[in-house]
Design a protein around this motif. Structure first.
Motif, PDB file in Angstrom:
ATOM      1  N   UNK A   1       0.774  -1.227   0.000  1.00 18.76           N
ATOM      2  CA  UNK A   1       0.000   0.000   0.000  1.00 18.76           C
ATOM      3  C   UNK A   1       0.806   1.278   0.000  1.00 18.76           C
ATOM      4  N   UNK A   2       2.128   1.182  -0.041  1.00 16.53           N
ATOM      5  CA  UNK A   2       2.956   2.382  -0.034  1.00 16.53           C
ATOM      6  C   UNK A   2       3.975   2.308  -1.170  1.00 16.53           C
ATOM      7  N   UNK A   3       4.493   3.477  -1.561  1.00 10.41           N
ATOM      8  CA  UNK A   3       5.480   3.558  -2.629  1.00 10.41           C
ATOM      9  C   UNK A   3       6.870   3.291  -2.052  1.00 10.41           C
ATOM     10  N   UNK A   4       7.543   2.262  -2.540  1.00 13.00           N
ATOM     11  CA  UNK A   4       8.870   1.904  -2.035  1.00 13.00           C
ATOM     12  C   UNK A   4       9.976   2.295  -3.024  1.00 13.00           C
ATOM     13  N   UNK A   5       9.652   3.091  -4.024  1.00 11.48           N
ATOM     14  CA  UNK A   5      10.595   3.408  -5.090  1.00 11.48           C
ATOM     15  C   UNK A   5      11.870   4.064  -4.580  1.00 11.48           C
ATOM     16  N   UNK A   6      11.771   4.852  -3.523  1.00 11.45           N
ATOM     17  CA  UNK A   6      12.942   5.574  -3.022  1.00 11.45           C
ATOM     18  C   UNK A   6      14.035   4.629  -2.534  1.00 11.45           C
ATOM     19  N   UNK A   7      13.694   3.404  -2.212  1.00 12.94           N
ATOM     20  CA  UNK A   7      14.674   2.453  -1.705  1.00 12.94           C
ATOM     21  C   UNK A   7      15.289   1.563  -2.775  1.00 12.94           C
ATOM     22  N   UNK A   8      15.020   1.862  -4.028  1.00  8.48           N
ATOM     23  CA  UNK A   8      15.502   1.016  -5.130  1.00  8.48           C
ATOM     24  C   UNK A   8      16.597   1.755  -5.890  1.00  8.48           C
TER      25      UNK A   8
END
Length: 228
Positions: free
Chosen positions: A12-19
């Motif tokens: 349910x959350x955007x995890x793009x910053x950790x990629x």
């Protein structure tokens, strides 16, 4: 079909910053090969050779990581062009060349000879380094029929070409070539790949792919597939 977009976001959350943008192991196609691909692709639309070639290239990149002594400028174009010769074989005869229990060695040799001829034209048209061309053409002319490897570059091309058969795309493709269920296709590919590779790294990759496909056939995994 390979999934390119998610069906859901259970977190349910955007995890793009950790990629990371370019983590180790994620590879682009060498820009110097794009022009070669554009000329090769129309000749590879036989027997799913276009997709086969791209996946085999990915395997070659992995093998090159373990063999810095190999010349990537020979390996990669040789692999990209190795099957263009099938375009010169009558479409209704292509699968006869590799059918289990049969085979047409004459067609295998024809596609190798024609592949080297076509590859020479493509490499010349794209201005590829002429110093590399003889080694590239020597690999193409014999990549299936020749039992030994001429060089580490030839070994990587041969191993990448064969190991593709055990990839998910390879198994999918072989199933439809010969009307086999997944279990029989896996067994056919395994017997044609394992024991026929030149590098220990390709052997490891091939065994890993075979193990993963074997799990797909386990009744325990089948039950989960049915449940899904």
């Amino acid at each position: 079909m390979t999934k390119l977009l998610p069906a859901a976001n259970h977190y349910g959350q955007d995890v793009s910053a950790g990629i990371e943008a370019e983590p180790d192991g994620v590879i682009p196609l060498d820009p110097g090969l794009v022009a070669v691909w554009e000329l090769a692709a129309p000749l590879l639309r036989v027997r799913n050779n276009d997709a086969h070639t791209l996946y085999a290239l990915g395997l070659a990149y992995a093998l090159l990581e373990s063999h810095p002594e190999a010349d990537a400028a020979v390996v990669l174009p040789a692999l990209m062009l190795h099957d263009v010769g099938w375009s010169q074989v009558p479409p209704d005869e292509v699968l006869e060349a590799i059918a289990p229990g049969g085979g047409r060695p004459d067609l295998v040799l024809l596609h190798e000879k024609e592949g080297a001829r076509l590859a020479a034209g493509i490499l010349a048209a794209t201005g590829y380094d002429p110093a590399k061309v003889p080694a590239i053409l020597a690999i193409i002319d014999g990549h299936d029929s020749r039992r030994e490897a001429l060089s580490i570059e030839d070994a990587i091309v041969k191993d990448s070409d064969k190991t593709w058969r055990l990839s998910p795309h390879g198994i999918d493709t072989v199933m439809d070539w010969f009307g086999l269920d997944r279990g029989r296709a896996l067994r056919l590919c395994s017997q044609r790949v394992l024991g026929h590779l030149f590098t220990k790294e390709a052997n490891t990759i091939a065994h890993a792919l075979t193990a993963l496909e074997s799990v797909t056939l386990w009744p325990q995994r089948r039950e989960l597939l049915t449940a899904d």
